[in-house]
Design an enzyme around this catalytic site. Structure first.
Site, PDB file in Angstrom:
ATOM      1  N   GLU A  78       0.832  -1.212   0.000  1.00 17.61           N
ATOM      2  CA  GLU A  78       0.000   0.000   0.000  1.00 17.61           C
ATOM      3  C   GLU A  78       0.861   1.253   0.000  1.00 17.61           C
ATOM      4  O   GLU A  78       0.550   2.235  -0.666  1.00 17.61           O
ATOM      5  CB  GLU A  78      -0.941   0.019   1.210  1.00 17.61           C
ATOM      6  CG  GLU A  78      -1.984  -1.092   1.237  1.00 17.61           C
ATOM      7  CD  GLU A  78      -3.040  -0.984   0.146  1.00 17.61           C
ATOM      8  OE1 GLU A  78      -3.028  -0.006  -0.622  1.00 17.61           O
ATOM      9  OE2 GLU A  78      -3.873  -1.908   0.052  1.00 17.61           O
ATOM     10  N   GLU A  87     -18.566  -6.409  -2.768  1.00 17.90           N
ATOM     11  CA  GLU A  87     -17.177  -6.854  -2.633  1.00 17.90           C
ATOM     12  C   GLU A  87     -16.967  -8.263  -3.188  1.00 17.90           C
ATOM     13  O   GLU A  87     -15.906  -8.586  -3.705  1.00 17.90           O
ATOM     14  CB  GLU A  87     -16.798  -6.777  -1.154  1.00 17.90           C
ATOM     15  CG  GLU A  87     -15.344  -6.636  -0.855  1.00 17.90           C
ATOM     16  CD  GLU A  87     -14.658  -5.395  -1.445  1.00 17.90           C
ATOM     17  OE1 GLU A  87     -15.150  -4.796  -2.412  1.00 17.90           O
ATOM     18  OE2 GLU A  87     -13.582  -5.063  -0.953  1.00 17.90           O
ATOM     19  N   GLU A 112     -12.222   0.260  -9.641  1.00 18.97           N
ATOM     20  CA  GLU A 112     -11.826  -0.620 -10.756  1.00 18.97           C
ATOM     21  C   GLU A 112     -12.816  -0.632 -11.915  1.00 18.97           C
ATOM     22  O   GLU A 112     -12.421  -0.665 -13.077  1.00 18.97           O
ATOM     23  CB  GLU A 112     -11.619  -2.065 -10.250  1.00 18.97           C
ATOM     24  CG  GLU A 112     -10.319  -2.291  -9.505  1.00 18.97           C
ATOM     25  CD  GLU A 112     -10.348  -1.803  -8.073  1.00 18.97           C
ATOM     26  OE1 GLU A 112     -11.420  -1.318  -7.626  1.00 18.97           O
ATOM     27  OE2 GLU A 112      -9.313  -1.902  -7.391  1.00 18.97           O
ATOM     28  N   ASP A 126      -4.213  -9.639  -8.739  1.00 18.18           N
ATOM     29  CA  ASP A 126      -4.561  -8.655  -9.766  1.00 18.18           C
ATOM     30  C   ASP A 126      -3.413  -7.829 -10.352  1.00 18.18           C
ATOM     31  O   ASP A 126      -3.047  -7.946 -11.518  1.00 18.18           O
ATOM     32  CB  ASP A 126      -5.672  -7.725  -9.239  1.00 18.18           C
ATOM     33  CG  ASP A 126      -5.413  -7.167  -7.834  1.00 18.18           C
ATOM     34  OD1 ASP A 126      -4.335  -7.435  -7.290  1.00 18.18           O
ATOM     35  OD2 ASP A 126      -6.283  -6.458  -7.296  1.00 18.18           O
TER      36      ASP A 126
END
Ligand code: DMJ
Length: 933
Positions: A147, A388, A406, A294
């Site tokens: 992050e 989610e 996204e 991802d």
């Protein structure tokens, strides 16, 4: 160096042996090439309306950013419901999600380049000054390496990239002297100790002040990380190296990527979700394109675009082939096992995979991008936001939505590639939904539950970094942006890095890398970027024609099992009546069933059993159809059953004379205190009056402060829970009213809510089958005071307590009876961790194994013995498909002779595989809570 251009995907605009910058720019340029070709299909949106929507995005950004600056800054994030800043340590911990917060004004840094994209140059200048003045990167706080890299390092680099662009233009930022870059470099050095592993994969967390190893660091003991966590560094780290000339960053990121590539599962070319950073073993062997993996794929392709190394493209293409072969089941993308890639690993998808259509656009594979995007859009239309996680039949699996960007990202890229105004309409819907459902007076609040529209006091920084950028760019014309967006590549956090970096300091790129370099053949470059000539072979309705067949894919869908759907139906062989469409109340359906030799048997307990006798079918073709129908029905119900499963909980009798030796397997509840997340609950038990707990208790004094025993039946589980909670109980155990039932023979299930909000239920609730329940009831009769522990896992029995109470000979007889109870309860289910009794759990399925008894009957008993009320309750939340739910308790039977190839016995899921699935589900959820999200 390979050739680019010519016969390759990007077309003739790229010269032979182009410099890398041109290759990269060409890849990006291809994204816009189609914007002017649209002539038909969805009605074009006027410039006026696009401007209006663009202005709306600007206003929304001001609302989010303004409230953050006013009420939260310098805190990391805004809490939009309570209108204050989220400061780590001052709010209750949210677990791994908090690892993004490093007390470094996260939202401000993440928003820097958004300000420039949105043409707020003055505010950008002001924000940069604030960052330089206020932000401290040396806090004693443990943060996620992933992050911090994508949000903070990426934010600083994106800010720097646009600061130097503005400075060069000569109007703004004239005072700027690479200060953001210096901060980025400082941060880069702070992250480097995380790479101190033999594998070169980084630790998942680091202490900004103390690094990894120091005792004060409070981190460095982790053994695993997610693939995306280790594989999403190259863009930021390479940019840092190339901007500064300090090669070490790019080298470390390359080494981590090289290691992941080496560790790919060689036969499937897939990677797992988590990996051991020391041994390189895959810890979680499931593989998809969403949570946990991802951006690893994203960065391989984008590293090729930014850095120009063919090896990255080759790796990406190898993985992409595998993804399309195994994971892509258009329009779905379903996780599989890396060793058995034909086997789906789960029946639900997570929201993070919504970025994938955008990546497919960059790759140039438009058709599946359009299909998946369309499917996702329909889920959004149903729930206003993308939950989610959602199941393969589009029911909500995990109802939260933290304003993820996204889907907007993919919408933007699809619009760029197709020029289809349909995608502008999609963007408009996203804007409307955000304003209608997420906007609160003090910003935008994440959705706690997309079905109820409830909010969470949370506005993640990625909302400002990504959502507003993509939405604004979607409606903007070239002249609306003060620089050429095509000169930049978007990181996974939508930070902008200039493509000219590909030719800067590139000599460092190959140093110390282990990856072999091979000359790529042209096939690697096929479709590497969208090409309008390929995309729209004289067909401006191309995108629409792909969407059309999918336009009702969500609405028309009812619960069903999707097990390699495309394979089972590719042959065209399907019964005239599909299991998922069947309704026992429809006379036509019953007629078809009869023709197929399938009869319905109504069981005493209200369930319906399906039996097929091939010889009773009207013809051999009908008999075959009947067989396929039965097969579908079994898969459908098995899927449903699987979705109902949760890890078992434990009721452990801890009082004298049991001392924790008797552990009963219990089913959890979908409501109340989650024992897997909280400490266990311990208390004496008391029977409630009325025993069914369906009305206000008449003996509150008896259950107050105790764990209430209630009998199953007559009303909803949630109602029972509320009644005992109101009477002061600290927990509840529901005992099955079906005499003789036992977890030996019946699969556990979770107690569902009542279809309404059950947040008011705070106490833990567990379910015991009758045989296990009677052990407690017998104990009460014998010893009166019976204390139990409700937990997710049995605790070691307490020898101290045992010793205290046992020296007297008087207790010997009691001990003996405890032993007796212990050994007799082995039959029902003992999981005392100190004894081999654990294995009795594993032996459970054997008693229901189809080899023991009649084939079909045992299949149905082990797979479908679920509770009608629970099934109904669960799915009714999602609406339309409740009729079918009742069918899901149907049992099926067939004559083995009718098809020797079908082994019904195989449908029984062994207990260890069920447990493995449970574990995977838990891990998946844990993953989704992690910083990767
Ligand atoms: C972002 O922080 C990044 O896009 C990341 O790669 C995963 N997803 C979040 C937002 O959903």
């Amino acid at each position: 160096m390979s050739e680019a251009g010519g016969g390759r995907g990007c077309g003739s605009s790229v010269p032979q042996r182009a410099p890398w910058s041109l290759v990269a720019a060409a890849a990006a340029l291809c994204l816009v090439a189609a914007t002017s070709v649209w002539t038909a299909g969805a009605a074009p949106m006027s410039r006026e309306e696009r401007q209006k929507l663009g202005n709306q995005v600007l206003e929304m950004f001001d609302h989010a950013y303004g409230n953050y600056m006013e009420h939260a800054y310098p805190a990391d994030e805004l809490m939009p419901l309570t209108c204050r800043g989220r400061v780590r340590g001052q709010e209750p911990s949210r677990g791994d999600v908090d690892d993004a917060l490093g007390k470094f004004s996260l939202t401000l840094i993440d928003s820097l380049d958004t300000l420039v994209v949105l043409n707020k140059t003055k505010e950008f200048e002001d924000a940069v000054r604030k960052v330089l003045r206020d932000v401290n990167l040396d806090n004693d706080v443990v943060v996620s390496v992933f992050e911090t890299n994508i949000r903070v390092l990426g934010g600083l680099l994106g800010g720097h990239s646009l600061a130097i662009m503005l400075k060069e233009k000569g109007e703004y930022m004239q005072w700027y002297n690479d200060e953001l870059l210096q901060m980025a470099k400082q941060l880069g050095y702070k992250l480097l100790p995380a790479f101190n592993t033999t594998s070169g994969l980084p630790y998942p967390r680091i202490n900004l002040k103390f690094g990894i190893r120091k005792p004060e660091a409070r981190t460095g003991t982790e053994t695993d990380t997610c693939t995306a966590c280790a594989g999403t560094l190259i863009l930021e780290f390479a940019a840092l190296s190339r901007f500064t000339g300090a090669t070490i960053f790019e080298e470390y990121a390359r080494k981590a990527l090289d290691f992941l590539w080496e560790k790919r599962q060689r036969s499937s070319n897939l990677v797992g979700v988590t990996i051991n950073i020391h041994t390189g073993d895959w810890v979680r062997k499931d593989s998809g394109v969403g949570a946990g993996i991802d951006s690893y794929y994203e960065y391989l392709l984008k590293a090729y675009v930014l850095l120009g190394d063919d090896s990255f493209l080759e790796r990406f293409n190898t993985h992409y082939d595998a993804i399309m072969r195994y994971i892509s089941q258009p329009p779905l993308l379903l996780d599989v096992h890396i060793h058995k890639p034909m086997l789906n690993a789960r029946t639900w998808m997570d929201a993070l995979l919504a970025f994938f259509p955008g990546l497919q656009v960059l790759k140039g594979d438009i058709r599946p991008a359009i299909e998946t995007h369309e499917m996702l859009y329909q889920v959004i239309k149903k729930h206003n936001f993308l939950p989610e996680a959602f199941t393969t039949d589009f029911r909500v699996h995990w109802a939260q939505h933290p304003l993820r960007p996204e889907f907007a990202e993919s919408t933007y890229f699809l619009y760029k590639a197709t020029g289809d105004p349909y995608y502008l309409e999609v963007g408009k819907t996203l804007i409307e939904n955000l304003n209608k459902y997420a906007r609160v007076p003090c910003g935008f609040a994440a959705m706690k539950d997309v079905r109820t529209g409830s909010h969470e006091d949370r506005m993640d920084s990625f909302f400002l970094a990504e959502m507003f950028k993509y939405l604004y760019l979607l409606f903007a014309d070239k002249e609306d942006i003060i620089f050429d967006i095509e000169d930049y590549i978007f990181t996974t956090e939508a930070h902008l890095l200039p493509l000219w970096l590909s030719t800067t300091n590139q000599s460092i790129s190959k140093k110390n890398t282990t990856s072999e370099y091979t000359e790529l053949d042209d096939s690697n470059f096929d479709w590497t970027c969208p090409n309008t000539q390929i995309l729209f072979p004289n067909d401006p309705l191309y995108a629409q024609s792909i969407r059309e067949p999918l336009k009702n894919v969500v609405d028309k869908s009812c619960p069903r099992g999707i097990i390699r759907v495309e394979e089972s139906f590719r042959s065209g062989a399907k019964p005239p009546l599909r299991a998922r469409d069947f309704m026992a109340t429809n006379p036509e359906h019953l007629e078809i069933l009869k023709k197929m030799g399938v009869s319905l048997i109504h069981l005493k307990d209200g369930r319906v059993q399906l039996v097929q006798h091939a010889i009773q079918a009207a013809s051999s073709i009908d008999a075959e159809d009947g067989l396929r129908f039965m097969q579908e029905m079994i898969e459908l119900s098995s899927q449903q059953q699987k979705e109902q499963q949760l890890p078992p909980r434990a009721v452990q009798i801890v009082s004298h004379p049991f001392f924790g030796r008797v552990v009963l397997t219990a089913g959890p509840a979908q409501f109340g205190l989650d024992l897997s997340k909280h400490k266990e609950t311990r208390g004496f038990v008391a029977s409630s009056k009325p025993y069914n707990g369906c009305s206000e208790l008449t003996n509150p004094e008896a259950v107050m402060g105790k764990i209430a025993l209630i009998q199953r039946g007559q009303c909803m589980f949630a109602e029972k829970a509320r009644n005992i909670q109101n009477a002061g109980a600290i927990g509840g155990i529901v005992i099955d009213d079906n005499e003789g039932s036992s977890s030996d023979t019946a699969p556990l299930f979770q107690m569902a809510g009542d279809g309404k909000d059950t947040d008011d239920i705070k106490i833990p609730m567990l379910f015991l089958f009758s045989k296990e329940g009677s052990i407690i009831l017998d104990a009460i009769r014998e010893y009166e005071e019976v204390e139990v522990l409700l937990s997710d896992k049995a605790k070691d029995r307490d020898p101290e307590m045992e010793n205290e109470e046992q020296p007297s000979s008087e207790n010997d007889s009691q001990n003996q009876s405890a032993e007796q109870i212990t050994s007799s309860s082995q039959e029902v289910d003992l999981v005392d961790q100190e004894s081999p009794e654990e294995s009795s759990l594993n032996s459970q399925p054997e008693s229901s194994s189809p080899t023991d008894t009649d084939n079909a009957a045992s299949v149905s008993a082990s797979e479908q013995n679920s509770n009608p009320v629970e099934n109904h309750e669960t799915t009714s939340l999602d609406g339309e498909c409740t009729d079918l739910d009742n069918q899901l308790q149907e049992q099926s039977e067939t004559e083995e002779d009718s098809n020797p190839n079908v082994s019904w016995g195989k449908k029984v899921q062994p207990i260890d595989s069920i447990l493995a699935d449970w574990n995977e589900d838990i891990e998946a959820f844990e993953m989704m809570e992690k910083d990767e999200l």
